[in-house]
Design a protein around this motif. Structure first.
Motif, PDB file in Angstrom:
ATOM      1  N   HIS A   1      -5.602  -4.202   1.264  1.00 17.98           N
ATOM      2  CA  HIS A   1      -5.596  -3.323   0.096  1.00 17.98           C
ATOM      3  C   HIS A   1      -6.822  -2.419   0.101  1.00 17.98           C
ATOM      4  CE1 HIS A   1      -5.331  -1.903  -4.019  1.00 17.98           C
ATOM      5  NE2 HIS A   1      -6.434  -2.545  -4.368  1.00 17.98           N
ATOM      6  N   LEU A   2      -7.961  -2.956   0.526  1.00 18.90           N
ATOM      7  CA  LEU A   2      -9.196  -2.182   0.546  1.00 18.90           C
ATOM      8  C   LEU A   2      -9.079  -0.998   1.498  1.00 18.90           C
ATOM      9  CD1 LEU A   2     -12.179  -1.656  -0.047  1.00 18.90           C
ATOM     10  CD2 LEU A   2     -12.755  -3.405   1.648  1.00 18.90           C
ATOM     11  N   VAL A   3      -8.663  -1.266   2.728  1.00 18.84           N
ATOM     12  CA  VAL A   3      -8.571  -0.199   3.737  1.00 18.84           C
ATOM     13  C   VAL A   3      -7.424   0.754   3.432  1.00 18.84           C
ATOM     14  CG1 VAL A   3      -8.207   0.277   6.182  1.00 18.84           C
ATOM     15  CG2 VAL A   3      -9.613  -1.684   5.484  1.00 18.84           C
ATOM     16  N   ARG A   4      -6.302   0.211   3.004  1.00 20.91           N
ATOM     17  CA  ARG A   4      -5.094   1.016   2.806  1.00 20.91           C
ATOM     18  C   ARG A   4      -5.153   1.869   1.538  1.00 20.91           C
ATOM     19  NH1 ARG A   4      -1.874  -2.923   2.498  1.00 20.91           N
ATOM     20  NH2 ARG A   4      -1.743  -2.970   0.218  1.00 20.91           N
ATOM     21  N   ASP A   5      -5.682   1.293   0.445  1.00 22.86           N
ATOM     22  CA  ASP A   5      -5.534   1.946  -0.860  1.00 22.86           C
ATOM     23  C   ASP A   5      -6.833   2.420  -1.510  1.00 22.86           C
ATOM     24  OD1 ASP A   5      -2.742   1.425  -0.845  1.00 22.86           O
ATOM     25  OD2 ASP A   5      -3.133  -0.629  -1.497  1.00 22.86           O
ATOM     26  N   VAL A   6      -7.974   1.812  -1.184  1.00 18.86           N
ATOM     27  CA  VAL A   6      -9.204   2.105  -1.922  1.00 18.86           C
ATOM     28  C   VAL A   6     -10.192   2.940  -1.116  1.00 18.86           C
ATOM     29  CG1 VAL A   6     -11.197   1.076  -3.097  1.00 18.86           C
ATOM     30  CG2 VAL A   6      -8.941  -0.010  -3.272  1.00 18.86           C
ATOM     31  N   LEU A   7     -10.382   2.607   0.144  1.00 14.04           N
ATOM     32  CA  LEU A   7     -11.391   3.288   0.955  1.00 14.04           C
ATOM     33  C   LEU A   7     -11.020   4.755   1.169  1.00 14.04           C
ATOM     34  CD1 LEU A   7     -14.017   2.662   2.513  1.00 14.04           C
ATOM     35  CD2 LEU A   7     -12.612   2.396   4.563  1.00 14.04           C
ATOM     36  N   PRO A   8     -11.825   5.713   0.647  1.00 15.74           N
ATOM     37  CA  PRO A   8     -11.505   7.133   0.840  1.00 15.74           C
ATOM     38  C   PRO A   8     -11.647   7.531   2.310  1.00 15.74           C
ATOM     39  CG  PRO A   8     -13.095   6.813  -0.942  1.00 15.74           C
ATOM     40  CD  PRO A   8     -13.018   5.524  -0.193  1.00 15.74           C
ATOM     41  N   ARG A   9     -10.716   8.314   2.776  1.00 14.15           N
ATOM     42  CA  ARG A   9     -10.762   8.814   4.141  1.00 14.15           C
ATOM     43  C   ARG A   9     -11.018  10.314   4.136  1.00 14.15           C
ATOM     44  NH1 ARG A   9      -5.660   5.484   6.878  1.00 14.15           N
ATOM     45  NH2 ARG A   9      -6.327   3.406   6.185  1.00 14.15           N
ATOM     46  N   GLY A  10     -11.126  10.870   5.315  1.00 16.68           N
ATOM     47  CA  GLY A  10     -11.434  12.294   5.421  1.00 16.68           C
ATOM     48  C   GLY A  10     -10.421  13.159   4.710  1.00 16.68           C
ATOM     49  N   ARG A  11      -9.141  12.827   4.878  1.00 21.87           N
ATOM     50  CA  ARG A  11      -8.112  13.648   4.239  1.00 21.87           C
ATOM     51  C   ARG A  11      -8.148  13.529   2.714  1.00 21.87           C
ATOM     52  NH1 ARG A  11      -5.005   9.506   6.755  1.00 21.87           N
ATOM     53  NH2 ARG A  11      -3.994   8.098   5.257  1.00 21.87           N
ATOM     54  N   ASP A  12      -8.612  12.356   2.216  1.00 22.80           N
ATOM     55  CA  ASP A  12      -8.732  12.188   0.763  1.00 22.80           C
ATOM     56  C   ASP A  12      -9.842  13.071   0.212  1.00 22.80           C
ATOM     57  OD1 ASP A  12      -6.729  10.118   0.499  1.00 22.80           O
ATOM     58  OD2 ASP A  12      -8.154   8.780   1.484  1.00 22.80           O
ATOM     59  N   LEU A  13     -10.971  13.106   0.922  1.00 31.90           N
ATOM     60  CA  LEU A  13     -12.086  13.940   0.473  1.00 31.90           C
ATOM     61  C   LEU A  13     -11.725  15.420   0.552  1.00 31.90           C
ATOM     62  CD1 LEU A  13     -15.056  12.037   2.164  1.00 31.90           C
ATOM     63  CD2 LEU A  13     -14.210  11.835  -0.190  1.00 31.90           C
ATOM     64  N   LYS A  14     -10.939  15.765   1.567  1.00 36.47           N
ATOM     65  CA  LYS A  14     -10.511  17.158   1.708  1.00 36.47           C
ATOM     66  C   LYS A  14      -9.579  17.559   0.573  1.00 36.47           C
ATOM     67  CE  LYS A  14      -8.425  20.351   5.034  1.00 36.47           C
ATOM     68  NZ  LYS A  14      -7.820  20.494   6.400  1.00 36.47           N
ATOM     69  N   ALA A  15      -8.731  16.608   0.145  1.00 36.01           N
ATOM     70  CA  ALA A  15      -7.764  16.901  -0.914  1.00 36.01           C
ATOM     71  C   ALA A  15      -8.325  16.677  -2.316  1.00 36.01           C
ATOM     72  CB  ALA A  15      -6.520  16.030  -0.725  1.00 36.01           C
ATOM     73  N   LEU A  16      -9.558  16.189  -2.393  1.00 29.91           N
ATOM     74  CA  LEU A  16     -10.130  15.844  -3.699  1.00 29.91           C
ATOM     75  C   LEU A  16     -10.214  17.026  -4.666  1.00 29.91           C
ATOM     76  CD1 LEU A  16     -11.382  13.640  -5.462  1.00 29.91           C
ATOM     77  CD2 LEU A  16     -13.603  14.172  -4.428  1.00 29.91           C
ATOM     78  N   PRO A  17     -10.722  18.196  -4.245  1.00 32.59           N
ATOM     79  CA  PRO A  17     -10.789  19.321  -5.204  1.00 32.59           C
ATOM     80  C   PRO A  17      -9.433  19.668  -5.815  1.00 32.59           C
ATOM     81  CG  PRO A  17     -12.098  19.802  -3.260  1.00 32.59           C
ATOM     82  CD  PRO A  17     -11.313  18.564  -2.948  1.00 32.59           C
ATOM     83  N   ARG A  18      -8.387  19.681  -4.982  1.00 34.38           N
ATOM     84  CA  ARG A  18      -7.059  19.991  -5.487  1.00 34.38           C
ATOM     85  C   ARG A  18      -6.583  18.914  -6.462  1.00 34.38           C
ATOM     86  NH1 ARG A  18      -1.478  20.349  -1.869  1.00 34.38           N
ATOM     87  NH2 ARG A  18      -0.037  20.567  -3.634  1.00 34.38           N
ATOM     88  N   ASP A  19      -6.870  17.654  -6.143  1.00 37.02           N
ATOM     89  CA  ASP A  19      -6.440  16.565  -7.013  1.00 37.02           C
ATOM     90  C   ASP A  19      -7.172  16.611  -8.349  1.00 37.02           C
ATOM     91  OD1 ASP A  19      -4.793  14.292  -7.417  1.00 37.02           O
ATOM     92  OD2 ASP A  19      -6.517  12.983  -7.099  1.00 37.02           O
TER      93      ASP A  19
END
Length: 274
Positions: free
Chosen positions: A146-164
């Motif tokens: 759950h930690l790796v799959r759902d919680v740990l932010p990855r590069g694509r998450d940080l890239k999509a953060l402003p839009r989110d």
């Protein structure tokens, strides 16, 4: 403006029993920690930066108190040298129909009356509950990924953060199989920054722990600075809680609560997922 999940979206299993159990244990522990912590804070309602504090020093950055002016009791709160009238809320509060000099109203503290010893007992008990629950969550989340799959932010998450973030500001809330980028960053910050910092600064205020790990005093710049950081992190967690509840209500409380009670959640149709 979409505030709830579409009716035709599939219902999927989103939260494990470990995630749900620790979530509610955290909620209970943090509730009692907050109110008992304010009870403890009333014994010395001042915050300092550095190693020294007390009546012989005038270096507080935050202080709650009461003054009598022209025969009238007033509550005052000082913040970085600026004084605010907080009568009825902080410093001088209503009790049995009259103003009394007390840092917080009774409904904000546990116990509801001045009792430092009981407040400390409650606070330390739920501090252990919080720490143990955090450990259980970490172990279970490593095992079930759950930690790796759902919680740990990855590069694509940080890239999509402003839009989110922009989507959340516009209340365009999505319901996916996994957490969105803002959720990942927020949960990571709470679980791996705020809560560990809260626990470590709390331990740093203990003379017994200082004897065991004196390096914590150097890390936080003294016991008083650790106390101030502890208080600021508490305020940050309260702010997170308020925003969290607001998002639950706006996203559809039935669907969100079902997710944290049964583990199952109705998500957006697959073709609408970002």
């Amino acid at each position: 403006m979409k505030l709830i999940a579409p009716r035709d979206g599939p219902v999927v299993r989103r939260q494990s029993v470990w995630t749900r159990a620790t979530h509610w244990l955290w909620a209970i522990a943090l509730f009692f920690l907050l109110l008992s912590g304010l009870q403890i804070f009333m014994a010395r309602p001042d915050l300092y930066i550095g190693t020294q504090s007390g009546f012989a020093f005038d270096n507080s950055i935050f202080s709650i108190g009461a003054v009598v002016e022209n025969g009238v009791l007033r509550g005052v709160t000082d913040l970085f040298g600026h004084r605010f009238d907080t009568t009825g809320w902080l410093g001088a509060v209503w009790q049995n129909g009259q103003l009394v000099p007390q840092s917080f109203p009774g409904w904000m503290v546990i116990p509801t009356y001045r009792d430092l010893a009981s407040g400390r007992v409650v606070h330390f008990f739920f501090a252990w509950v919080l720490g143990a629950t955090l450990l259980v969550w970490l172990i279970s989340s490593l095992v079930n990924r759950h930690l790796v799959r759902d919680v740990l932010p990855r590069g694509r998450d940080l890239k999509a953060l402003p839009r989110d973030v922009a989507d959340h500001v516009r209340l365009r809330l999505h319901h996916g199989r996994s957490y969105n980028p803002l959720q990942k960053v927020s949960y990571f910050a709470v679980l791996f920054v705020a809560l560990p910092l809260m626990i470590l600064t709390g331990l740093t205020m203990s003379p017994g722990f200082n004897a065991l790990a004196p390096w914590t005093l150097d890390l936080f710049g003294g016991r008083q600075t650790a106390r101030t950081i502890h208080f600021v992190v508490m305020l940050s967690l309260v702010a997170f809680f308020v925003v969290h509840i607001a998002m639950v209500v706006l996203a559809g409380p039935f669907n969100e609560l079902r997710s944290m009670i049964t583990g199952r959640m109705r998500i957006d149709p697959e073709e609408t997922q970002p």
